[in-house]
Enzyme design. Structure first.
Site, PDB file in Angstrom:
ATOM      1  N   ASP A 171     -13.070  10.002  -3.769  1.00  0.00           N
ATOM      2  CA  ASP A 171     -11.984  10.236  -3.922  1.00  0.00           C
ATOM      3  C   ASP A 171     -11.800  11.670  -3.793  1.00  0.00           C
ATOM      4  O   ASP A 171     -11.762  12.373  -4.986  1.00  0.00           O
ATOM      5  CB  ASP A 171     -10.951   9.505  -4.885  1.00  0.00           C
ATOM      6  N   LYS A 178      -4.953   8.400  -0.209  1.00  0.00           N
ATOM      7  CA  LYS A 178      -4.295   8.160  -1.437  1.00  0.00           C
ATOM      8  C   LYS A 178      -3.294   9.040  -1.803  1.00  0.00           C
ATOM      9  O   LYS A 178      -3.284  10.186  -1.405  1.00  0.00           O
ATOM     10  CB  LYS A 178      -5.663   8.146  -2.244  1.00  0.00           C
ATOM     11  N   LYS A 192      -4.290   3.632  -0.584  1.00  0.00           N
ATOM     12  CA  LYS A 192      -4.448   3.691  -2.096  1.00  0.00           C
ATOM     13  C   LYS A 192      -3.369   4.452  -2.865  1.00  0.00           C
ATOM     14  O   LYS A 192      -3.507   5.552  -2.970  1.00  0.00           O
ATOM     15  CB  LYS A 192      -5.822   4.079  -2.708  1.00  0.00           C
TER      16      LYS A 192
END
Lengths: 281, 306, 485
Positions: free
Chosen positions: B143, B206, B242
């Site tokens: 991430d 995300k 996300k």
């Protein structure tokens, strides 16, 4: 012998009479019907406007609407003020048409006053008749007046000039364009008012003046699908009913103003438009 | 005036539509008012666990803390086999190896935050090295955070290039790109950043690091999912989504799932295309499941801390 | 690669119906005259049904001429005292009514949805709260009329006859009654034939608020009831919301009388999308514009004008979004589109849709399962529509959208204004100056820019041209109920 040639006494000059015409689309025109009727004690042949004259007048008004309503309020105010100037400048002719004397003087004065009063409203009525509306949500919301469009005006029989002017001025002030039936019995002041308009920067078609038989023309105007509102101030009850019956075809607004100066005389010939926009980033 | 030049990414961004803040917030609020009851509620709560990246991202994280987290991810409700494991655990790179060891081949993935998380204010070389190291340590997923400084300065090409470099460094690992929407200032910017990330090869986009508020709000999620939907329409490539940060209750999680359902549809309601980054959310979901099953309200004392 | 099929839904939402067990409808409703519920002189009743189930909810009275006359007499009698009350007292009654509507909001919302077919989320979140807000708003004006019209003396008109439609029953009642009462008028109100129930609950609310008898009279009935009101010599004003045809009938019938009129009539409003618009929000705005309340909205954005350069992708988005609409039980909290209000209206909609197909427009309806009983119509969009098609010109009053394209702002304005109507318009663009230019040039009483179908008591509403005249809401909404001297 010398003959003395005597000159005959000079005869008074013959009047140059005015041919009174309709005022349509910025031009002074004879009625397309070729008809006249006699007014001013039978001395004057006034044009007796026809169905087609009304049709042409409405078409001219519609054509002029975007331009006139699109002028700035400041500009419209100046043009209406200019009408007052031009009316005042022709005061002599109007006073004479209205029968001379103090009453005629007063009528011209009041007509000038009316134009000046409404000229000053052009750029203020939005501040008084418009609103900002605090809706319960993230939106900016405001309401402002817009002209209704083509207004039919049936001017009162008398006062022949003032009656026309004080109904016409509020309609013009709001940005409308007008087809007016001037006083039937005393049409001359109304028709000559066209000359004041023609010299006052009023665009062609914004005001159209038709003389003739009200009973003949009323129905044409009231039934016309491109007329948005009618001021029936000068109509009697049965004429009002006739207008109302015809007005439904295109949901015409019917206004019965009494000619006194008021903000409502302007706004009754206007539509309120409300605009919403989100407030965000 | 200089000749008009633009990078390919700038050309792409000119085609990104603007976003109206009020309207997008109203749409999100309207979807949040969906009433999810009974069987569909249970279904959604189960899904919320299956798509969860159970997260710990603290300076105080220790081996013990990460082991405990992994145990919770593997068996959220010990003794109840009907409760699935989470999709992944999400940890700092220094903890990737510990997590890897704990989850083994259970199917729970190891996600590691990278690229000088959470600020991203470091050298590209360092970021690339960090990604490679994390992957080598056992991270299935990384991430990364975008360079918000560059983005806000208008240097979109730099943001794009950096993602491309990280993408390359990932190798087989899955790349999630964190926009940190709370720092971008507008939905228009979020929408632009989403397109940059997708164009640069993100597998997922995300919302947030969890260190900045606001984080995964419904409207910002909606904006990003609309970007994903358009990207799929125009390129055929499905990018995952996300939301992370601030999703603490089952009710919030269900609202997010409704948003996915009605924006991207069923194909995104899987851990392959959708994750929720959260920590305290898991126990609230377990409590709600207990309530749905038993009919009585439960208490926190009956659920294990991570 | 374009993927045009809308993605399938992942999870089905279990039914989430609003409970209806905390109140009971009466079997038979009488008329509300002079503060009491009284049997109709007509001795006639009609059933009001739930359009979602076709089951009878209750019987209501049919008021005839004699009943209308009783109502007008009660209103005339009450006018003598009500108009003389201090404004502050009238204000307190209206504040009370607003509060009681809030207190009974849930009951009112459920009855509204049962009687009219609209989704509970709309009656719950829009109709009832805004109805309460209207009474609250106009309550505050009742003792401030001399501030509203400085330099003028404002007096009430007298007895107002108010005839309202079936699309927003309680909300339209509030739009009519709140300003009328605030200004000191008394009213005789006729709810629509198919949606009388919330007006009768409102009569109970008047009793609870101890409103003086005769100030509000509710006459349920049929079109002849309305005709009796329009013809009644002692009604000073008719306020009507409904179809343009009936509005014209009222203009004819009241010709030659001194009755004042306000008319809020039909529309065929354009919702205009430019290529720089916030497209996803524009899609929502188009959806809300036409499918809100099944399209039974006078200001519905029933003509989509989309800039040709984005027409294809925009319609793709729109169709995909339509597939998300949930059609079904109005009482289910997740329902987006409820039941069509009546069998008659359903028939009208079907005829228009037939004409659209016959005239060559291209139809899209997302797959959706409609309940077996009741009146239903799926969300529908037509593309390839021409200005000359009936579905582009006439008010359908259903969930049917007609799509046309334009190339330039001038063309958009020309097409939008090319209708006898002038109620509302929508503009979707990111360019501020273009919004203002469009707003200036559109002939419409309400212009929503980057939004649609928003309503608020402070915001005037009403039409240009054949959409009627007079405004409801805001300061402007006081004018129709006052005489200025």
């Amino acid at each position: 012998m010398s003959a003395v040639r005597s000159t005959p006494p000079k005869a008074p000059e013959l009047d140059i009479r005015k041919t009174y015409k309709l005022y349509i689309d910025g031009k002074f025109v004879r009625t397309e019907s070729g008809r006249t009727y006699q007014v001013a004690g039978g001395r004057v042949n006034a044009p007796r406007g026809s169905r087609k004259d009304v049709r042409n007048a409405v078409a001219a008004a519609r054509k002029a609407f975007d331009g006139w309503s699109g002028r700035t309020a400041y500009n419209r105010g100046q043009v209406i003020y200019r009408i007052a100037e031009m009316l005042d400048a022709r005061r002599g002719e109007f006073v004479s048409l209205l029968g001379k004397g103090p009453a005629a003087e007063r009528e011209v004065d009041q007509a000038v006053d009316s134009l000046v009063w409404y000229a000053g409203w052009c750029d203020k009525l939005h501040a008084v008749a418009g609103t900002v509306n605090p809706v319960a949500g993230p939106y900016f919301n405001f309401t402002f007046p817009e002209p209704t469009g083509v207004v039919g005006l049936i001017a009162p029989e008398e006062p022949a000039l003032l009656g026309l002017v004080r109904h016409l001025a509020p309609a013009l002030c709001g940005g409308n364009v007008i087809v007016a039936l001037v006083s039937e019995s005393q049409p001359l002041a109304g028709l000559v008012f066209g000359e004041a308009l023609a010299t006052s920067d009023v665009p062609a078609g914004v005001v159209n003046l038709v003389s003739g038989s009200h009973s003949e023309l009323l129905a044409i105007l009231a039934g016309h699908m491109d007329v948005n509102a009618i001021d029936v101030a000068a109509c009697n009850d049965s004429e009002v009913k006739q207008v109302q019956l015809l007005a439904e075809a295109n949901v015409k607004r019917i206004v019965r103003s009494d000619g006194t100066h008021s903000l409502e005389a302007i706004t009754s010939l206007m539509e309120m438009k409300t605009v919403w926009h989100p407030i965000g980033h | 005036m200089a000749a008009v030049t633009s990078t390919p990414i700038e050309a792409l961004l000119r085609q990104v539509p603007p976003v109206d803040q009020v309207a997008v917030e109203e749409r999100a609020a309207s979807l949040a008012s969906r009433s999810i009851k009974k069987s569909s509620k249970l279904w959604a709560l189960d899904l919320a666990i299956r798509v969860m990246d159970l997260t710990t991202l603290e300076g105080a994280d220790t081996t013990g803390r990460v082991r405990s987290l992994c145990a919770k991810a593997l068996r959220p409700a010990p003794g109840d086999p009907s409760i699935p494991h989470t999709a992944a655990v999400c940890v700092y790179p220094s903890m990737a190896a510990v997590a890897r060891e704990c989850v083994g081949d259970s199917g729970v993935h190891v996600a590691s935050v990278v690229t000088a998380f959470p600020s991203g204010q470091s050298f590209l070389a360092v970021k690339v090295a960090e990604v490679k190291t994390a992957v080598a340590a056992g991270a299935d997923e990384v991430d990364m955070v975008i360079a918000r400084g560059a983005f806000l300065a208008g240097d979109y090409a730099k943001v794009y290039d950096e993602i491309v470099a990280v993408r390359k460094a990932c190798g087989e690992a899955h790349l999630k790109v964190i926009l940190e929407t709370g720092e971008l200032g507008s939905y228009d910017a979020v929408r632009r950043a989403s397109h940059i990330a997708m164009a640069a090869g993100a597998d997922f986009i995300k919302t947030s690091t969890g260190k900045v508020s606001p984080a995964a709000t419904l409207p910002v999620s909606l904006v990003m999912m609309e970007a994903i939907r358009d990207w799929y329409q125009f390129t055929g490539r499905a990018v995952g989504f996300k939301p992370a940060g601030g999703i603490k209750t089952a009710k919030q999680a269900i609202a997010h799932l409704v948003l996915v359902n009605e924006t991207l549809g069923a194909d995104w309601l899987t851990p392959e295309r959708y994750r929720i980054g959260a920590s305290s959310l898991l126990n609230d979901i377990l409590m709600q499941i207990a309530k749905q099953r038993s009919g009585v309200y439960s208490s926190a004392g009956y659920f294990t801390e991570a | 690669m374009a993927v045009n099929t809308p993605p399938r839904l992942g999870f089905e939402y279990a039914p989430a119906p609003e409970a209806t067990d905390h109140f009971q409808l009466a079997g038979v409703y009488k008329l509300f005259l002079d503060g009491e519920f009284v049997a109709p002189a007509s001795e006639q009743h009609l059933a009001t049904i739930n359009p979602a189930t076709e089951e009878t909810l209750a019987e209501v009275s049919v008021a005839n001429e004699a009943d209308v006359d009783r109502a007008v007499k009660a209103a005339r009698k009450a006018f003598a005292t009500w108009s003389k009350l201090p404004g502050s007292t009238r204000a307190r009654y209206l504040f009370r009514i607003s509060r009681i509507i809030q207190e009974r909001a849930r009951e009112l919302a459920i009855v509204e949805s049962m009687d009219g077919g609209k989704p509970i989320k709309e009656s719950r979140d829009v109709d009832i709260p805004i109805a309460a807000a209207h009474f609250h708003y106009y309550a505050g004006w009742a003792d401030k009329l001399e501030w509203a019209f400085p330099n003028r003396k404002a007096s009430p008109i007298g007895v107002a006859g108010q005839i309202i439609p079936w699309n927003f029953p309680l909300l339209m009642l509030a739009w009519k009654i709140a300003p009328a009462l605030a200004c000191g008028n008394t009213v005789v109100l006729k709810p629509a034939r198919t949606t009388p129930l919330t007006a009768l609950l409102f009569a109970q609310i008047c009793q609870q608020a101890e409103l003086p008898p005769g100030v509000v009279n509710i006459v349920t009935g049929i079109s002849s009831t309305g005709a009796a009101m329009v013809a009644h010599p002692d009604i000073d004003k008719i306020a009507f919301t409904g179809s343009t045809d009936v509005g014209k009938y009222i203009m004819r019938t009241t010709a030659g009388t001194r009755k004042r009129l306000t008319l809020e009539l039909g529309g065929k409003s354009a919702n205009i999308v430019f290529d720089d618009a916030p497209l996803d929000q524009a899609v929502e705005g188009i959806i809300n514009g036409i499918f809100f309340n099944q399209g039974h909205v006078c200001c519905a954005g029933s003509r989509l004008l989309v800039q040709e350069s984005i027409a294809a992708p925009f319609l793709d988005k729109l169709r995909a979004r339509m597939a998300r609409l949930r059609v079904g039980n109005p009482l289910d909290k997740n329902t987006d589109i409820g039941a069509i209000n009546s069998a008659d209206q359903l028939q009208t909609i079907k005829e228009y849709v037939e004409s659209g197909i016959t005239e060559g427009a291209e139809i899209f309806q997302p797959p959706c399962e409609l309940p077996k009983r009741g009146f239903w119509f799926p969300p529908t969009v037509f593309s390839n529509v021409s200005q000359s098609h009936r579905i582009a010109r006439e008010e359908i009053f259903g969930p049917v959208l007609s799509t046309l394209t334009f190339r330039t702002p001038e063309e958009a304005v020309a097409k939008a204004n090319n209708t006898p109507y002038g109620l509302a318009a929508g503009i979707w663009t990111d360019k501020g100056s273009q919004i203002l230019w469009m707003a200036q040039h559109l002939n419409a009483g309400v212009v929503w820019a980057n939004t649609y179908n928003r309503f608020d008591p402070t915001s005037p509403f009403g039409g240009y041209k054949e959409s009627g005249f007079g405004r409801e809401g805001g300061w402007h909404g006081l004018h129709p109920y006052l005489e200025l001297h």
